[in-house]
Design a protein around this motif. Structure first.
Motif, short mmCIF file in Angstrom:
data_model
loop_
_atom_site.label_atom_id
_atom_site.label_comp_id
_atom_site.label_asym_id
_atom_site.label_seq_id
_atom_site.Cartn_x
_atom_site.Cartn_y
_atom_site.Cartn_z
N TYR A 57 4.16 -12.24 19.32
CA TYR A 57 4.42 -11.95 17.90
C TYR A 57 5.76 -12.53 17.48
N LEU A 58 5.86 -12.83 16.19
CA LEU A 58 7.16 -12.99 15.53
C LEU A 58 7.36 -11.74 14.68
N ASN A 59 8.57 -11.18 14.76
CA ASN A 59 8.90 -9.96 14.01
C ASN A 59 10.24 -10.08 13.31
N ALA A 60 10.37 -9.35 12.23
CA ALA A 60 11.64 -9.25 11.50
C ALA A 60 11.64 -7.92 10.76
N VAL A 61 12.78 -7.57 10.20
CA VAL A 61 12.87 -6.40 9.32
C VAL A 61 13.57 -6.82 8.04
N ALA A 62 13.08 -6.32 6.91
CA ALA A 62 13.71 -6.58 5.61
C ALA A 62 14.15 -5.25 5.01
N SER A 63 15.27 -5.29 4.29
CA SER A 63 15.67 -4.10 3.53
C SER A 63 15.40 -4.35 2.06
N LEU A 64 14.96 -3.30 1.38
CA LEU A 64 14.62 -3.37 -0.05
C LEU A 64 15.26 -2.20 -0.77
N HIS A 65 15.72 -2.43 -1.98
CA HIS A 65 16.15 -1.33 -2.85
C HIS A 65 15.02 -1.17 -3.85
N THR A 66 14.28 -0.09 -3.74
CA THR A 66 13.05 -0.01 -4.53
C THR A 66 12.94 1.27 -5.35
N GLU A 67 12.39 1.10 -6.53
CA GLU A 67 12.07 2.25 -7.38
C GLU A 67 10.61 2.67 -7.18
N LEU A 68 9.86 1.92 -6.39
CA LEU A 68 8.46 2.27 -6.13
C LEU A 68 8.42 3.50 -5.23
N ALA A 69 7.57 4.47 -5.57
CA ALA A 69 7.37 5.62 -4.69
C ALA A 69 6.73 5.12 -3.39
N PRO A 70 6.88 5.85 -2.29
CA PRO A 70 6.37 5.37 -1.01
C PRO A 70 4.90 4.94 -1.05
N GLU A 71 4.06 5.71 -1.74
CA GLU A 71 2.62 5.38 -1.79
C GLU A 71 2.40 4.07 -2.56
N LYS A 72 3.19 3.87 -3.62
CA LYS A 72 3.08 2.63 -4.41
C LYS A 72 3.58 1.44 -3.60
N LEU A 73 4.65 1.66 -2.86
CA LEU A 73 5.19 0.60 -2.00
C LEU A 73 4.16 0.22 -0.94
N LEU A 74 3.54 1.24 -0.34
CA LEU A 74 2.51 0.97 0.68
C LEU A 74 1.39 0.11 0.09
N LEU A 75 0.91 0.46 -1.11
CA LEU A 75 -0.17 -0.31 -1.74
C LEU A 75 0.27 -1.75 -2.00
N ALA A 76 1.51 -1.91 -2.47
CA ALA A 76 2.02 -3.25 -2.75
C ALA A 76 2.10 -4.07 -1.45
N LEU A 77 2.50 -3.43 -0.36
CA LEU A 77 2.59 -4.15 0.93
C LEU A 77 1.19 -4.51 1.43
N GLN A 78 0.25 -3.58 1.25
CA GLN A 78 -1.12 -3.88 1.68
C GLN A 78 -1.71 -5.04 0.89
N ASN A 79 -1.34 -5.13 -0.39
CA ASN A 79 -1.83 -6.25 -1.19
C ASN A 79 -1.27 -7.57 -0.69
N ILE A 80 -0.03 -7.57 -0.24
CA ILE A 80 0.55 -8.80 0.33
C ILE A 80 -0.19 -9.15 1.63
N GLU A 81 -0.45 -8.15 2.47
CA GLU A 81 -1.18 -8.40 3.73
C GLU A 81 -2.55 -9.02 3.43
N ILE A 82 -3.24 -8.45 2.44
CA ILE A 82 -4.59 -8.93 2.11
C ILE A 82 -4.51 -10.35 1.56
N ALA A 83 -3.52 -10.61 0.70
CA ALA A 83 -3.35 -11.95 0.14
C ALA A 83 -3.12 -12.98 1.24
N GLN A 84 -2.57 -12.53 2.36
CA GLN A 84 -2.31 -13.45 3.48
C GLN A 84 -3.40 -13.34 4.56
#
Ligand code: ROI
Length: 172
Positions: A57-84
């Motif tokens: 694997y290649l791995n990294a960690v990113a930090s984000l300052h977000t106003e998205l609630a955790p559930e909204k952030l999770l959905l947004a991340l899942q959409n990126i995974e699906i897009a890829q």
């Protein structure tokens, strides 16, 4: 303006040209709504943890300052995974892109969809090494610190593959 939380996101890929996957994810994370991108760690290569034979694997960690609630952030991340091209057929299988919420401020939650802090991260060098790049003094919500977890894990099958700076430069 709503309050923003500092969230740490784990990025992982071992399929479909992993470095390109991480770069595409980096670009997508920079475009998340209600979110200001913080920093990306160095990129690490490590043997796959888990059953079966699969590529490193290649791995990294990113930090984000977000106003998205955790559930909204999770959905947004899942959409990126699906897009890829991520499909969820095999639980521990190889994947084009995995985006995990590791930490979300000091929040501790456990729902069927979301466990924060991420349950496995304390044992995983491919999470703790890049987290250390971003915040060596990090203290987890349970009061334990990153440095002491790092002392107690196996560090044998991980190496730095690319610096954060080089990673960002090839992205632009
Ligand atoms: N192993 C490594 N080295 N890196 C990962 O990101 C990773 N992700 C997973 C499993 C299959 C547990 N193994 C991993 O989901």
């Amino acid at each position: 303006m709503s309050v923003s939380a500092l969230a740490y996101i784990g990025l992982g890929s071992n399929m479909g040209m992993p470095m390109q996957q991480l770069q595409a994810a980096y670009i997508a994370l920079n475009k998340l709504p209600g979110t200001r991108f913080g920093e990306i760690s160095n990129i690490y290569q490590s043997a796959a943890v888990g059953p079966g034979n699969q590529p490193d694997y290649l791995n990294a960690v990113a930090s984000l300052h977000t106003e998205l609630a955790p559930e909204k952030l999770l959905l947004a991340l899942q959409n990126i995974e699906i897009a890829q091209g991520r499909t969820r057929d095999l639980r521990w299988g190889a994947r084009t892109l995995d985006l995990d919420i590791l930490l979300y401020g000091d929040l501790q939650i456990r729902t069927p969809d979301l466990v924060i802090p991420h349950a496995e991260m304390y044992r995983r060098s491919f999470v703790l090494f890049p987290l250390f790049d971003l915040n060596p003094a990090l203290v987890f919500p349970d009061g334990k610190n990153l440095r002491s977890h790092l002392e107690s894990i196996d560090k044998s099958s991980i190496s730095m593959s690319c610096s954060a700076e080089a990673f960002i430069n090839t992205c632009s």
